[in-house]
Write an enzyme that holds these catalytic residues in place. Structure first.
Site, PDB file in Angstrom:
ATOM      1  N   GLY A   1       0.843  -1.184   0.000  1.00  0.00           N
ATOM      2  CA  GLY A   1       0.000   0.000   0.000  1.00  0.00           C
ATOM      3  C   GLY A   1       0.879   1.234   0.000  1.00  0.00           C
TER       4      GLY A   1
ATOM      5  CD  GLN B   1       3.160   5.660   2.959  1.00  0.00           C
ATOM      6  OE1 GLN B   1       2.204   5.126   2.411  1.00  0.00           O
ATOM      7  NE2 GLN B   1       4.152   4.983   3.509  1.00  0.00           N
TER       8      GLN B   1
ATOM      9  CB  CYS C   1       5.108   2.089   7.678  1.00  0.00           C
ATOM     10  SG  CYS C   1       4.551   3.583   6.852  1.00  0.00           S
ATOM     11  CG  LEU C   2       6.680   1.409   1.676  1.00  0.00           C
ATOM     12  CD1 LEU C   2       6.007   1.824   0.376  1.00  0.00           C
ATOM     13  CD2 LEU C   2       7.827   0.454   1.421  1.00  0.00           C
TER      14      LEU C   2
ATOM     15  CG  HIS D   1      -0.732   0.818   7.376  1.00  0.00           C
ATOM     16  ND1 HIS D   1       0.166   0.438   8.347  1.00  0.00           N
ATOM     17  CD2 HIS D   1      -0.042   1.621   6.527  1.00  0.00           C
ATOM     18  CE1 HIS D   1       1.345   0.997   8.088  1.00  0.00           C
ATOM     19  NE2 HIS D   1       1.240   1.718   6.983  1.00  0.00           N
ATOM     20  CD  GLU D   2      -1.028   2.244   2.786  1.00  0.00           C
ATOM     21  OE1 GLU D   2      -0.638   3.427   2.663  1.00  0.00           O
ATOM     22  OE2 GLU D   2      -0.241   1.321   3.076  1.00  0.00           O
TER      23      GLU D   2
ATOM     24  CG  HIS E   1       0.101   6.621   5.770  1.00  0.00           C
ATOM     25  ND1 HIS E   1       1.239   7.079   6.387  1.00  0.00           N
ATOM     26  CD2 HIS E   1       0.300   5.302   5.543  1.00  0.00           C
ATOM     27  CE1 HIS E   1       2.093   6.079   6.531  1.00  0.00           C
ATOM     28  NE2 HIS E   1       1.544   4.987   6.027  1.00  0.00           N
TER      29      HIS E   1
END
Length: 174
Positions: free
Chosen positions: A47, A52, A91-92, A133-134, A137
């Site tokens: 994702g 991000q 997470c990225l 999760h996304e 953000h």
């Protein structure tokens, strides 16, 4: 085009993202979504939310783990059960840190697709984790804010190092 991932400590990750206007959804916008997808896959993510990559808009893309790709605009998520699941998340934007997070197991996901059409679907299990999760953000929330106080203490030094590196890179680029 592959975008650079914003890391922990960047202001854009703490902001509440703005809604996308229907008038913004056009071919150029769809190319942006495709670039987000390319970035997600190139960075081995499942994702990726627009903040991000430095864009404070209510957009994310995700793969359900079975190759089904979603391009999600202006999502609304409604829990459909009180039953939760604990899943180890990463997470990225917070590289190298993986911790268990508890989230609703089944949610209703409402959003606009890449053509501005309304979509409603039920997300369960892994997909439920990913979309929540996304979506976090988009509200300026990182998964590390949802872990236990003890787990936070255990990663405090790693987080400080990521933040320090983010600051150093930002200063070099100014």
């Amino acid at each position: 085009m592959v975008y650079k991932i914003k890391k922990y400590g960047e202001d854009v990750l703490k902001q509440i993202a703005k809604e996308v206007e229907l008038s913004e959804i056009n071919d150029e916008f769809r190319q942006f979504l495709d670039d987000m997808v390319e970035t997600m896959y190139e960075t081995d993510g499942v994702g990726l939310a627009a903040p991000q990559i430095g864009v404070s808009k209510r957009i994310f893309v995700c793969d359900d783990g079975n190759g089904v790709l979603r391009k999600v605009i202006n999502p609304i998520i409604v829990p459909l059960t009180e039953e939760t699941q604990e899943f180890e998340e990463g997470c990225l934007s917070v590289p190298g840190i993986y911790k268990k997070v508890e989230r609703p197991k089944r949610v209703l996901l409402k959003y606009l697709n890449e053509y501005g059409k309304e979509v409603e679907e039920i997300a369960e299990n892994f997909l439920a984790v990913v979309v929540q999760h996304e979506n976090d953000h988009l509200d300026g929330i990182l998964f590390i804010e949802k872990i236990s106080p003890m787990a936070k203490r255990l990663i405090a030094k790693k987080l400080a190092n990521i933040k320090k590196e983010t600051k150093r890179i930002k200063e070099e680029n100014e």
